[in-house]
Design an enzyme around this catalytic site. Sequence first.
Site, PDB file in Angstrom:
ATOM      1  N   ASP A 212       0.841  -1.198   0.000  1.00  0.00           N
ATOM      2  CA  ASP A 212       0.000   0.000   0.000  1.00  0.00           C
ATOM      3  C   ASP A 212       0.874   1.245   0.000  1.00  0.00           C
ATOM      4  OD1 ASP A 212       0.580  -0.905   2.766  1.00  0.00           O
ATOM      5  OD2 ASP A 212      -0.430   0.957   3.331  1.00  0.00           O
TER       6      ASP A 212
ATOM      7  N   GLU B 192      -0.234  -1.009   5.698  1.00  0.00           N
ATOM      8  CA  GLU B 192       0.814  -0.636   6.647  1.00  0.00           C
ATOM      9  C   GLU B 192       0.733   0.846   6.971  1.00  0.00           C
ATOM     10  OE1 GLU B 192       4.797   0.911   7.874  1.00  0.00           O
ATOM     11  OE2 GLU B 192       3.589   1.437   6.113  1.00  0.00           O
TER      12      GLU B 192
END
Length: 370
Positions: free
Chosen positions: A73, A135
């Site tokens: 991400d 994350e």
Amino acid sequence: MDLSAADLLERLVAFPSVVGTPNDELMAFVAEYLAAHDVPYTLLQGPEGDRSNLFATIGDASRPGYILSGHVDVVPAQEPEWQGDPFVMRRVDGRMIGRGCCDMKGYVAAVLAAVPALRRMTLSAPIHIALSYDEEAGCRGVPHMLAALPDLCAAPLGCIVGEPTGMVPVLAHKGKSALRLTAGGRGGHSSRPDLGSNAIHSLLPALEAAVAQAAALQTGPQDDRFAPPYSTLQVGTIRGGQAINIIPETAVAEIEARAIAGVDPKALLEPVLSVLGADVQADWLSSYPALALEADHPLVGLVVGISGNTSLGAVSFGTEAGLFQKAGVPAIICGPGDIARAHRPEEYLTEAELAAAGEMILALGRFLLV
């Protein structure tokens, strides 16, 4: 389906895998790539239902081995300073520019590019690839993968988290917890405050406690490896009210704490929680522990050797490495790029940095040769 690390990075950047959004297309691409090289993998769908972690193994999963860990991400890319589409990688004077190039799709691309060479090696211990989601929202995805780890492989010997450190092995980082406070009130005209309930006022005891705790932490436990060398706390956002002459009926504040090693980041927010009134709701946004790897741990010597760089005691930003350590997997941070370029427009990784990451991964393979 052999692709260079730069080509793989270009493909990965093209997936706008912004934190908190689906990543199915990106993970499908990685899964197809691994399948083309006969690398077994497992997609681990998170509870959100539209995003997944991925775990793959090169070698014998029943033997203890090493994990190469990265998140896929990225933070949003809405800054006006971008000189092109942030999700279309540009190559300019040895730089690869695009959202996620540095943090941290570059490391992921280097890992994937090394797969064909690693597959040709006869390894004494397996090399695992662990890719996580969200994350950037406080390490929300990786705990689901760590919970499944005992069913995926033998207890690993160590994990290399490839966050951007300039390929310098980092032994420690701060932990973090984040809290959202939502106050409910009763709206009305500001000329009659006696008939309403001001939600912003309801937050004031918690905000005052946060400011006091932030000041107190400066003289609390110290660890000189970090900058600053103490745990910290701050109010990051406040939202509430419609107009100056309307009693606010809702107000929201978000508060984060960052803890040095050995300090529970959630405990740092206890003084804030202890003063909440009945009209204020508290919700944890995220929490992950600090990382603290002993300087004499075998993983340190290994990563110093394969990276070619002397280790650094600590950094103040957080990673998933603390969660791996909490799960019983020794972890260290070492990856290409500079954290100062992350979360900024025109984020980039250099060709030399990407090549250095690839060489470290291949050096791990050579270290494990039978």
